[in-house]
Write an enzyme that holds these catalytic residues in place. Structure first.
Site, PDB file in Angstrom:
ATOM      1  N   GLY A 139       3.616  47.348 -40.138  1.00 32.21           N
ATOM      2  CA  GLY A 139       4.539  46.779 -39.155  1.00 32.21           C
ATOM      3  C   GLY A 139       3.804  46.148 -37.986  1.00 32.21           C
ATOM      4  N   GLY A 140       2.561  46.606 -37.786  1.00 29.99           N
ATOM      5  CA  GLY A 140       1.716  45.961 -36.787  1.00 29.99           C
ATOM      6  C   GLY A 140       2.236  46.115 -35.369  1.00 29.99           C
ATOM      7  N   VAL A 141       1.725  45.240 -34.503  1.00 28.91           N
ATOM      8  CA  VAL A 141       2.105  45.273 -33.090  1.00 28.91           C
ATOM      9  C   VAL A 141       3.616  45.163 -32.949  1.00 28.91           C
ATOM     10  CG1 VAL A 141       2.006  43.960 -30.932  1.00 28.91           C
ATOM     11  CG2 VAL A 141      -0.090  44.400 -32.217  1.00 28.91           C
ATOM     12  N   CYS A 142       4.210  44.267 -33.701  1.00 24.81           N
ATOM     13  CA  CYS A 142       5.641  43.991 -33.570  1.00 24.81           C
ATOM     14  C   CYS A 142       6.453  45.278 -33.704  1.00 24.81           C
ATOM     15  CB  CYS A 142       6.055  42.983 -34.631  1.00 24.81           C
ATOM     16  SG  CYS A 142       7.828  42.906 -34.890  1.00 24.81           S
ATOM     17  N   LYS A 153      12.360  46.136 -27.324  1.00 21.70           N
ATOM     18  CA  LYS A 153      13.805  45.925 -27.380  1.00 21.70           C
ATOM     19  C   LYS A 153      14.563  47.240 -27.246  1.00 21.70           C
ATOM     20  CE  LYS A 153      12.442  42.542 -27.181  1.00 21.70           C
ATOM     21  NZ  LYS A 153      11.170  41.823 -27.294  1.00 21.70           N
ATOM     22  N   GLY A 209       4.806  35.583 -17.891  1.00 15.73           N
ATOM     23  CA  GLY A 209       5.205  35.084 -19.205  1.00 15.73           C
ATOM     24  C   GLY A 209       6.340  35.933 -19.757  1.00 15.73           C
ATOM     25  N   TYR A 210       6.623  35.747 -21.053  1.00 15.16           N
ATOM     26  CA  TYR A 210       7.818  36.428 -21.552  1.00 15.16           C
ATOM     27  C   TYR A 210       7.663  37.940 -21.603  1.00 15.16           C
ATOM     28  CZ  TYR A 210       6.058  37.087 -26.351  1.00 15.16           C
ATOM     29  OH  TYR A 210       5.367  37.495 -27.453  1.00 15.16           O
ATOM     30  N   ALA A 262       6.341  37.024 -34.126  1.00 15.00           N
ATOM     31  CA  ALA A 262       6.410  37.727 -35.404  1.00 15.00           C
ATOM     32  C   ALA A 262       7.071  36.869 -36.484  1.00 15.00           C
ATOM     33  CB  ALA A 262       7.180  39.026 -35.229  1.00 15.00           C
ATOM     34  N   HIS A 285      36.907  32.565 -32.633  1.00 20.40           N
ATOM     35  CA  HIS A 285      37.339  32.673 -31.245  1.00 20.40           C
ATOM     36  C   HIS A 285      37.879  34.064 -31.000  1.00 20.40           C
ATOM     37  CE1 HIS A 285      39.141  31.503 -27.419  1.00 20.40           C
ATOM     38  NE2 HIS A 285      40.242  32.129 -27.813  1.00 20.40           N
TER      39      HIS A 285
END
Lengths: 464, 476
Positions: free
Chosen positions: B47-50, B59, B191-192, B323, B447
């Site tokens: 899965g790595g860093v993400c 998140k 940055g983000y 990612a 809607h």
């Protein structure tokens, strides 16, 4: 309002006639300057003929399939503009730019801006923008579309509009999306467009689909299923355009040149290794490095030692001309038939330069944007029947050249090495030569030299 | 290799088990290759860093922070919630369970696909060969690969002179692992990543100061998109120092200098989020004749090949270090290595900032479209026009369409507002499919939803007089 007769301009460097392939307008159509009127196929390429004026089409000068001489009536417009049409030029499908307009008495001198600027907002959805033109390489090369003109001629984004699935299909079928005319809204390329393009050769050449067994100069992948259509009646279609040109040239060659052909096989172990070693370095520049540049190098080096093979014979004048330049024609399969763009002065070019030029010439040939100038002055031709899976074949000489070399596919073969069977990559090749000029011993010597270079490409460095 | 070492033959070696690497491994296995996937952390690194310390954990924090913050935010609507508190230790357990579940899911996929996962640092020794050294004392494995795919990702850049210590000076990984909430934080970098962390901690009650060396936040993002975010940061009490360089962090005080002078900001901790550097330096690339550029990136073609039999994807190649870009590239590279024709050729790679409100962009900005010579029309509709946004009490933001009129195709979509990260997917599809504004309008949107904004802005564009564009003034 007055009538303006628009005659077929010199569409391609001095050629004498063109066949109407498709009309984009009909009598009654309202057209704007630079809107495509028709597509005309010459011996070399398909050219879009843009409108020289804003106006209404009154009459067309011919039907699809008609061959019109340069200068023949193409379209009669009703227009309040007046233009001077250049009838003989070298700039391709150009009409005279606005700056060349003769002064018109009725026109106030203040109105000097090009008419395109007076159009209703260029991108209003109602405007019949020839989007396909905006997407085509020809447009990028010059002829501005109406919106581009209104924009001050700024270039447009190069990305072809197509969905990811269509892009994938193009990639898998080896179709260059930029060469496909999109039938969707705004020139969007659909999956059907890609499939049609991939299957185009059979249709474009004869209008009749060949059965799977027929050899049709197709650019389709080997082994790709071909659509087989059962027909109840014979169909005869005119021999036109590029096919006619190829037919004439091949007939001349076969009738006038006594061909001798020799076939050989070369151990390509060192050639394969040379390409593998060079490839990452040359491809760092973003150009695919195939075997072809190496073959060109070997041929050029061989020609330097055997000038008879880089010569022309003129029976009328009873002369032989030994060419000073070594310009190598590359027989290239296109959707419409074989075209032979020429690498000029190939002896003075590096492998990287050859790679890039071959890539550009082949793309231009396939797009049919290659110019006559790019296809002239060849002194020797290379053909590569290996790309169609071929082993050996008899290449036909392109007059007035004296010889042609054909290469097959490199494949593993069992060869004896010191009496032991060994599997080696081998390259089959065949050379045809003009027997009026070249004898069997010349042929043997030429092949020996060529084979030496191919079997041990490091020898190519000896002349560097 | 010296005499006595026995090399193992590996069909396809994938280096790095992040979102690009594991996707590539799965795809190649599906295409019949025998795949060895190596990662520094082995199975634990899948899965790595993400998945482990990036997208997913951040998140998780952002979600908790948002719920905590909003719980008391609808007082006007008659909602009263008692004291909200967040137990960071419990949060970490909860987050670890989420991450563990996802990691286990990926590991299961790899196992079922027959992909072998091994732990260790891989280093090339010569073309076709390399050595895998695990962290423990086991002898290294010598590998002879047929093909190799590099997806080694990136790591945070440290601040010169203020290296990460994991206690006071944190990187983003440390910040997401905090067991207690600091009272005050300085985030270095606008940055983000810095913006996302700063916003989340501010919502959890930490006093946050963002210090950015440039004169704007989120360099590269259209300034107009940033305006609602700036307003929100202000409302959250986040201080933003632009054009300031952090010089020191002593005795709970961060010093930052600008042309105008020195600023001192008291802070319990400092989070450094000034960028990431590709992990290409320890791979021994020289041994196979590959030289990264000065930024550490590898040059690849559309097929993601860096050299014969060597593919590279994700953060170690040019383009946004995201990612989903790595995942998409992983598919392409795996297919190319398996002899299929494939190319990485997207019309748009979406980028999302999980700020408040969220910013999501796909395709070209109006300026980029104009710079490419397009005949550009721009339409923008504020979120205040959305009924759904009104019911969410979240009307800061807008949806913007950029259209190339000459071919009537959407080339850019920019959304600022709640769930922009989800809504942008329609924009990506529109750009990839070369949809026209009419295509967007004629596709019926449910809607009342935020997604209606996309068709509404298309309508506003189509119903303008021909040739008109929504003027840039609407941006402000």
């Amino acid at each position: 309002m007055s009538e303006l007769e628009f005659r077929l301009p010199d569409v391609g460097e001095g050629l004498d006639a063109g066949e109407i392939v498709e009309w984009h307008v009909q009598p009654g159509s309202t057209v704007v300057r630079d809107q495509v009127l028709a597509e005309v196929e010459t011996d070399k390429a398909v050219v879009e003929i843009p409108s020289p004026v804003n106006g209404t089409v009154l009459r067309l000068g011919g039907e699809v399939g008609d061959v019109l001489e340069i200068g023949a009536l193409l379209v009669v417009f009703e227009t309040d503009e007046s233009v001077k049409i250049r009838s003989h030029g070298t700039g391709g499908p150009a009409t005279s730019p606005a700056a060349e307009q003769p002064p018109i008495a009725e026109q106030p001198p203040a109105e000097e801006q090009p008419p395109a600027a007076e159009q209703p907002p260029a991108a209003a959805p109602a405007l019949p923008t020839p989007a396909a033109v905006a997407q085509s390489p020809e447009a990028a090369a010059g002829a501005p579309s109406p919106t581009a003109a209104a924009d001050g001629g700024r270039s447009r984004i190069g990305r072809v509009l197509a969905s990811p699935a269509t892009r994938r299909l193009a990639l898998e079928t080896g179709v260059d999306l930029t060469a496909v005319r999109g039938s969707g809204p705004g020139g969007r390329v659909t999956a059907d467009d890609v499939r049609a393009f991939a299957a185009a050769p059979a249709v474009a050449d004869t209008g009749v689909d060949e059965t799977a067994g027929a050899a049709g100069g197709s650019s389709a992948e080997p082994g790709e299923p071909r659509r087989v259509v059962r027909r109840l009646a014979d169909e005869t279609v005119p021999l036109r355009g590029l096919r006619r040109s190829i037919a004439k040239s091949m007939t001349t060659s076969w009738q006038q040149i006594p061909h001798i052909t020799e076939f050989r096989e070369v151990d390509a172990t060192a050639l394969v290794r040379a390409r593998a070693s060079l490839r990452p370095h040359l491809e760092a520049d973003g150009v695919a490095f195939t075997f072809l540049p190496l073959l060109v190098k070997a041929v050029v080096a061989t020609l330097a030692e055997h000038p008879k093979f880089n010569a022309s014979i003129d029976m009328a004048a009873e002369t032989i001309t030994y060419h000073g330049r070594r310009n190598i024609g590359l027989a290239t399969a296109t959707a419409a038939g074989l075209m032979v763009p020429v690498v000029k002065d190939a002896d003075g070019k590096s492998l990287g330069e050859l790679s890039r030029e071959i890539d550009q010439l082949a793309s231009a040939a396939r797009d049919r944007t290659v110019s006559s100038a790019q296809m002239s002055e060849g002194t020797f031709t290379i053909t590569n029947f290996g790309s169609f899976g071929g082993w050996l074949a008899t290449p036909i000489i392109r007059p007035p050249e004296a010889a042609i070399a054909g290469f097959g596919r490199i494949r593993d073969s069992v060869v004896p090495v010191d009496g032991v069977p060994v599997v080696r990559p081998t390259l089959p090749l065949s050379v045809s030569a003009d027997h009026r000029l070249i004898d069997g011993d010349d042929m043997g010597a030429f092949l020996a030299t060529l084979i030496a270079y191919l079997a041990d490409p490091i020898l190519l460095l000896k002349g560097e | 290799m010296v005499v006595g070492e026995v090399a193992e033959g590996v069909d396809l070696l994938v280096v790095g088990a992040g979102p690009g690497g594991y996707t590539a491994a799965l795809r190649a296995a599906a295409l019949g290759r025998s795949v060895l996937l190596v990662d520094r952390l082995g199975d634990a690194g899948v899965g790595g860093v993400c998945l482990q310390v990036g997208c997913i954990p951040s998140k998780a924090l952002i979600e908790v922070a948002e719920v905590a913050h909003r719980a008391g935010g609808l007082g006007d609507a008659g909602l009263t919630v008692g004291d909200v508190s967040v137990d960071m230790a419990r949060f970490q357990e909860w987050k670890a369970a989420k991450v563990g579940g996802l990691t286990g899911g990926v590991s299961g996929l790899l196992r079922r696909a027959g992909v072998e996962v091994a732990a260790g640092e891989f280093r090339f020794t010569r073309p076709g060969s390399g050595v895998l050294q695990s962290a423990d004392d086991r002898p290294p494995r010598h590998l002879q690969y047929t093909d190799v795919l590099l997806s080694t990702g990136s790591r945070p850049v440290e601040l010169p002179g203020l290296p990460r210590d994991g206690e006071r000076v944190l990187d983003s990984t440390d910040a997401l692992a905090l067991q207690t909430l600091p009272r005050s934080i300085v985030v270095v970098g606008g940055g983000y990543i810095g913006l996302e962390l700063g916003t989340a901690f501010a919502k959890l009650g930490t006093r946050v100061t963002i210090i950015e060396a440039l004169d704007r936040l989120l360099p590269g993002v259209d300034a107009a998109l940033l305006r609602p975010v700036r307003q929100r940061l202000k409302a959250l009490g986040v201080d933003v120092l632009l054009g300031h360089r952090v010089e020191g962090f002593e005795d709970g005080v961060v010093t930052a200098t600008a042309a105008s002078g020195e600023k001192r900001v008291s802070a319990e901790k400092m989070i450094v989020a000034i960028g990431r550097r590709p992990n290409t330096d320890g791979l021994g690339l020289k041994k196979i004749g590959i030289t990264p550029d000065v930024g550490g990136l590898l040059a690849v073609g559309p097929d993601r090949m860096a050299a014969p039999h060597v593919a590279a994807i994700g953060d170690i190649t040019a383009g946004p270090a995201l990612a989903h870009k790595a995942t998409a590239e992983g598919e392409v590279a795996a297919e190319v290595l398996c002899g299929k024709r494939a190319a990485f050729d997207p019309a748009a790679i979406p980028a999302v900032v999980f700020s408040d409100p969220e910013i999501a962009v796909a395709g070209l900005s109006p300026e980029e479209a104009r710079a490419q010579g397009m005949d550009v029309a721009v339409a923008r509709l504020p979120l205040s026009a959305s009924g759904r946004a009104a019911t969410m009490d979240a009307t800061e933001g807008f949806t913007q369409l950029v259209v190339d009129r000459s071919v009537d195709a959407v080339v850019g979509v920019h959304i600022v507002g709640p769930h922009a990260s989800e809504l942008i997917a329609e924009g990506v599809l529109a750009i990839e499919m070369a949809a026209s504004p009419l295509d967007l309008l004629a596709s019926i949107h449910p809607h009342p939803t935020l997604s209606e904004m996309t068709s509404d802005v298309a309508r506003s564009l189509l119903h303008q007089p021909a040739g008109a564009t929504v003027p840039a003034a609407a941006a402000s």
